[in-house]
Every structure is written in C-alpha cells, then in structure tokens.
Design a protein around this motif. Structure first.
Motif, PDB file in Angstrom:
ATOM      1  N   LEU A   1       0.832  -1.198   0.000  1.00  0.00           N
ATOM      2  CA  LEU A   1       0.000   0.000   0.000  1.00  0.00           C
ATOM      3  C   LEU A   1       0.871   1.255   0.000  1.00  0.00           C
ATOM      4  O   LEU A   1       0.562   2.235  -0.687  1.00  0.00           O
ATOM      5  N   ARG A   2       1.966   1.213   0.730  1.00  0.00           N
ATOM      6  CA  ARG A   2       2.872   2.354   0.770  1.00  0.00           C
ATOM      7  C   ARG A   2       3.468   2.632  -0.597  1.00  0.00           C
ATOM      8  O   ARG A   2       3.485   3.770  -1.055  1.00  0.00           O
ATOM      9  N   ALA A   3       3.947   1.589  -1.276  1.00  0.00           N
ATOM     10  CA  ALA A   3       4.619   1.775  -2.561  1.00  0.00           C
ATOM     11  C   ALA A   3       3.651   2.149  -3.678  1.00  0.00           C
ATOM     12  O   ALA A   3       4.021   2.889  -4.589  1.00  0.00           O
ATOM     13  N   LEU A   4       2.431   1.656  -3.616  1.00  0.00           N
ATOM     14  CA  LEU A   4       1.494   1.868  -4.719  1.00  0.00           C
ATOM     15  C   LEU A   4       0.573   3.065  -4.548  1.00  0.00           C
ATOM     16  O   LEU A   4       0.114   3.629  -5.536  1.00  0.00           O
ATOM     17  N   VAL A   5       0.295   3.464  -3.304  1.00  0.00           N
ATOM     18  CA  VAL A   5      -0.677   4.531  -3.089  1.00  0.00           C
ATOM     19  C   VAL A   5      -0.083   5.703  -2.314  1.00  0.00           C
ATOM     20  O   VAL A   5      -0.077   6.838  -2.788  1.00  0.00           O
ATOM     21  N   VAL A   6       0.420   5.429  -1.126  1.00  0.00           N
ATOM     22  CA  VAL A   6       0.824   6.503  -0.218  1.00  0.00           C
ATOM     23  C   VAL A   6       2.027   7.282  -0.757  1.00  0.00           C
ATOM     24  O   VAL A   6       2.013   8.518  -0.778  1.00  0.00           O
ATOM     25  N   LEU A   7       3.059   6.580  -1.184  1.00  0.00           N
ATOM     26  CA  LEU A   7       4.246   7.269  -1.685  1.00  0.00           C
ATOM     27  C   LEU A   7       3.972   8.133  -2.914  1.00  0.00           C
ATOM     28  O   LEU A   7       4.406   9.290  -2.955  1.00  0.00           O
ATOM     29  N   PRO A   8       3.283   7.627  -3.940  1.00  0.00           N
ATOM     30  CA  PRO A   8       3.009   8.509  -5.086  1.00  0.00           C
ATOM     31  C   PRO A   8       2.192   9.748  -4.725  1.00  0.00           C
ATOM     32  O   PRO A   8       2.466  10.840  -5.223  1.00  0.00           O
ATOM     33  N   VAL A   9       1.209   9.585  -3.837  1.00  0.00           N
ATOM     34  CA  VAL A   9       0.393  10.737  -3.444  1.00  0.00           C
ATOM     35  C   VAL A   9       1.239  11.751  -2.676  1.00  0.00           C
ATOM     36  O   VAL A   9       1.197  12.958  -2.949  1.00  0.00           O
ATOM     37  N   LEU A  10       2.016  11.264  -1.706  1.00  0.00           N
ATOM     38  CA  LEU A  10       2.864  12.185  -0.934  1.00  0.00           C
ATOM     39  C   LEU A  10       3.945  12.823  -1.799  1.00  0.00           C
ATOM     40  O   LEU A  10       4.266  13.999  -1.632  1.00  0.00           O
ATOM     41  N   TRP A  11       4.520  12.057  -2.722  1.00  0.00           N
ATOM     42  CA  TRP A  11       5.549  12.609  -3.607  1.00  0.00           C
ATOM     43  C   TRP A  11       4.967  13.749  -4.439  1.00  0.00           C
ATOM     44  O   TRP A  11       5.560  14.820  -4.547  1.00  0.00           O
ATOM     45  N   GLY A  12       3.794  13.523  -5.031  1.00  0.00           N
ATOM     46  CA  GLY A  12       3.157  14.573  -5.823  1.00  0.00           C
ATOM     47  C   GLY A  12       2.794  15.789  -4.988  1.00  0.00           C
ATOM     48  O   GLY A  12       2.992  16.926  -5.414  1.00  0.00           O
ATOM     49  N   LEU A  13       2.284  15.564  -3.788  1.00  0.00           N
ATOM     50  CA  LEU A  13       1.932  16.669  -2.899  1.00  0.00           C
ATOM     51  C   LEU A  13       3.163  17.483  -2.503  1.00  0.00           C
ATOM     52  O   LEU A  13       3.144  18.715  -2.564  1.00  0.00           O
ATOM     53  N   PHE A  14       4.232  16.801  -2.148  1.00  0.00           N
ATOM     54  CA  PHE A  14       5.438  17.518  -1.742  1.00  0.00           C
ATOM     55  C   PHE A  14       6.124  18.204  -2.920  1.00  0.00           C
ATOM     56  O   PHE A  14       6.758  19.249  -2.744  1.00  0.00           O
ATOM     57  N   GLU A  15       6.011  17.641  -4.116  1.00  0.00           N
ATOM     58  CA  GLU A  15       6.542  18.326  -5.301  1.00  0.00           C
ATOM     59  C   GLU A  15       5.749  19.596  -5.582  1.00  0.00           C
ATOM     60  O   GLU A  15       6.314  20.616  -5.969  1.00  0.00           O
ATOM     61  N   TRP A  16       4.444  19.534  -5.384  1.00  0.00           N
ATOM     62  CA  TRP A  16       3.625  20.726  -5.562  1.00  0.00           C
ATOM     63  C   TRP A  16       4.021  21.792  -4.539  1.00  0.00           C
ATOM     64  O   TRP A  16       4.145  22.968  -4.871  1.00  0.00           O
ATOM     65  N   VAL A  17       4.207  21.382  -3.284  1.00  0.00           N
ATOM     66  CA  VAL A  17       4.607  22.326  -2.238  1.00  0.00           C
ATOM     67  C   VAL A  17       5.972  22.934  -2.562  1.00  0.00           C
ATOM     68  O   VAL A  17       6.175  24.141  -2.427  1.00  0.00           O
ATOM     69  N   ARG A  18       6.908  22.110  -3.003  1.00  0.00           N
ATOM     70  CA  ARG A  18       8.241  22.617  -3.351  1.00  0.00           C
ATOM     71  C   ARG A  18       8.157  23.614  -4.503  1.00  0.00           C
ATOM     72  O   ARG A  18       8.788  24.677  -4.485  1.00  0.00           O
ATOM     73  N   GLY A  19       7.370  23.301  -5.506  1.00  0.00           N
ATOM     74  CA  GLY A  19       7.201  24.215  -6.633  1.00  0.00           C
ATOM     75  C   GLY A  19       6.515  25.511  -6.244  1.00  0.00           C
ATOM     76  O   GLY A  19       6.819  26.576  -6.763  1.00  0.00           O
ATOM     77  N   TRP A  20       5.586  25.430  -5.296  1.00  0.00           N
ATOM     78  CA  TRP A  20       4.871  26.620  -4.863  1.00  0.00           C
ATOM     79  C   TRP A  20       5.756  27.480  -3.960  1.00  0.00           C
ATOM     80  O   TRP A  20       5.793  28.694  -4.101  1.00  0.00           O
ATOM     81  N   LEU A  21       6.481  26.857  -3.041  1.00  0.00           N
ATOM     82  CA  LEU A  21       7.347  27.605  -2.130  1.00  0.00           C
ATOM     83  C   LEU A  21       8.521  28.261  -2.845  1.00  0.00           C
ATOM     84  O   LEU A  21       8.875  29.395  -2.566  1.00  0.00           O
ATOM     85  N   PHE A  22       9.142  27.503  -3.732  1.00  0.00           N
ATOM     86  CA  PHE A  22      10.352  27.994  -4.390  1.00  0.00           C
ATOM     87  C   PHE A  22      10.092  28.450  -5.818  1.00  0.00           C
ATOM     88  O   PHE A  22      11.023  28.564  -6.603  1.00  0.00           O
TER      89      PHE A  22
END
Length: 146
Positions: A122-143
C-alpha cells in the motif's frame, strides 16, 4: 570478515543505485524527454523504500533527490562560478549545498510514507506517489519553480 565486507559492498551498491536512479530521472525532462524514465526511477525508489523505517526512508529519499537535483541543477554553477563573483570553487560548493537543501523536501515525503503506512504494498502503490506529488507541488509553490 568476508561476510561483513560483502554486506558493506551490497549496501554501497544499493545506495549508489538509488543515487544514480535519481540522476537518471533528469533524462525524463526536456531536452531529452524520455518520460518513461521518470516512472521507472520513481518506481525503483518506491520499491527500495517499501519496508524502510522513518530514518532510513528519509535518507534514501534524500539520496535519490540529491542525485536528481545535482544532475538537474548543474547549470546553476555557471551563473555563480563563471559569470558571478563566486569563483569556480564557490560555484561548486553553492550548487552542491543548493541540491542538498532542495532534496530535503522530497525526502520528507518518502519518510512520512513509512510513518503513516505500515503495509509495504500500500505504501509503494498509493501513499508514496500521493505524498511525492503533494510535496513536489509544495516545493514548486514555495520555491516558485525550483
């Protein structure tokens, strides 16, 4: 003695492969645009951290991201080291520090997945992709794009 040496070489190989897969991820973007590489390298990272605990997951995510940012941000050396007043050594050091700092944000997404989800699949297929996308969005928005 030999078992310990073999175990260290295996660990070094694992860490090197994660770093290199992060560096290869850059080929998925322009001007190369081999977009399937992004899927493959992220899948490899997610597979490698699927059973990691928080600290190990953070370090492996950080190592992947350092490889990705060092390969992708190499151009920042030229404005600092060649055209700016930083000099060659200053340009190299500042580029490395910049990549190290930017890599912290994606590393948190990998680490939080190990904290929130105990099931490796579940971590590899669902949680990690969602968190990765969310944190990439945050990084793009902050910086603003970095």
């Amino acid at each position: 003695m030999n078992r310990r040496l073999i175990r260290r070489f295996k660990e070094l190989g694992r860490l090197s492969s994660i770093f290199l897969s992060g560096a290869i991820t850059v080929l998925a973007f322009a001007p190369f645009s081999v977009w399937p590489l992004a899927l493959l390298t992220l899948a490899y990272l997610f597979f490698m951290v699927r059973e990691s605990y928080f600290g190990e997951a953070f370090f492996l995510g950080w190592l992947f991201s350092v490889g990705m940012f060092l390969a992708g941000l190499h151009w920042t050396f030229y404005p600092i080291g060649i055209y700016g007043a930083g000099g060659v050594f200053g340009g190299i050091i500042l580029t490395i520090i910049f990549a190290f700092m930017l890599a912290i944000i994606p590393a948190f997404s990998v680490a939080l997945s190990s904290f929130w989800c105990r099931y490796p699949s579940l971590r590899a297929l669902v949680v990690l992709p969602v968190l990765w996308g969310l944190f990439e969005w945050v990084r793009g928005w902050l910086f603003t794009g970095f």
